[in-house]
Design an enzyme around this catalytic site. Structure first.
Site, PDB file in Angstrom:
ATOM      1  CG  HIS A 197      -4.115 110.612 -13.318  1.00 42.80           C
ATOM      2  ND1 HIS A 197      -3.717 110.469 -12.115  1.00 42.80           N
ATOM      3  CD2 HIS A 197      -3.359 110.458 -14.493  1.00 42.80           C
ATOM      4  CE1 HIS A 197      -2.294 110.227 -12.496  1.00 42.80           C
ATOM      5  NE2 HIS A 197      -2.022 110.183 -13.707  1.00 42.80           N
ATOM      6  CB  ALA A 208       3.838 114.823 -17.297  1.00 38.19           C
ATOM      7  CB  ALA A 237       2.305 114.112 -24.661  1.00 39.35           C
ATOM      8  CB  THR A 244      -9.704 109.570 -14.248  1.00 43.35           C
ATOM      9  OG1 THR A 244      -8.530 109.987 -14.487  1.00 43.35           O
ATOM     10  CG2 THR A 244     -10.156 108.240 -14.445  1.00 43.35           C
TER      11      THR A 244
END
EC number: 2.5.1.78
Length: 171
Positions: free
Chosen positions: A90, A58, A82, A88
């Site tokens: 992230h 992404a 997606a 985390t």
């Protein structure tokens, strides 16, 4: 009072659409792409007027969108991906940065971009949403391409009127 109103236009015939698809979470992204391309075809966009490119994830989507936008060959772009929450921080980083980048490219290039980068808590939510989100991205791209072209014509009409006024003043 009667006001002018633009009616949504979902006629895709002749529109050129660029799609950038993430490969991360590939089964979901493939589902998004399949639904999107199928809906574009249903709306009248031909296969020869669609270019699909893939990127690793992404965060790479905005750069590919920018390159497509720079080409000047597209009436609208579509971002497919997606981002599924892990353990985390992230998830937040990827979701926020990819979304901001997608929006910035659209505004910088005055080009509609349908953002169908899913952000979900788990795989099940992503799978449940991928088909409708892919279809929706196609509809958004076609409608916004037609809307921006119609609004661009408003500016062209005003420019023509100003040119005519200038010619009359010189005469």
């Amino acid at each position: 009072m009667e006001i002018g109103q633009y009616q949504p236009n979902l006629e895709g015939d002749g529109l050129r659409i660029g799609i950038v698809q993430s490969r991360f979470n590939e089964p979901v992204c493939n589902g998004l792409a399949d639904a999107c391309v199928e809906e574009l075809e249903r709306l009248g966009v031909t296969g020869e007027d669609v270019l699909l490119v893939s990127v690793p994830g992404a965060l790479e989507i905005p750069l590919a969108l920018q390159k497509l936008a720079e080409s000047g060959q597209f009436d609208a772009l579509i971002a497919l991906g997606a981002v599924i929450r892990g353990e985390t921080y992230h998830f937040e980083l990827v979701s926020n940065e990819s979304g901001a980048g997608i929006t910035r490219i659209g505004l910088d290039f005055n080009l509609p971009i349908a953002n169908a980068v899913l952000t979900t808590e788990n795989d099940e939510q992503a799978v449940a949403r991928m088909t409708e989100k892919g279809r929706d991205a196609a509809r958004v791209a076609v409608e916004m391409a037609n809307l921006t072209m119609a609004l661009d014509q408003l500016g062209d009409d005003e420019d023509e009127e100003e040119d005519e006024d200038d010619e009359e003043e010189r005469a």
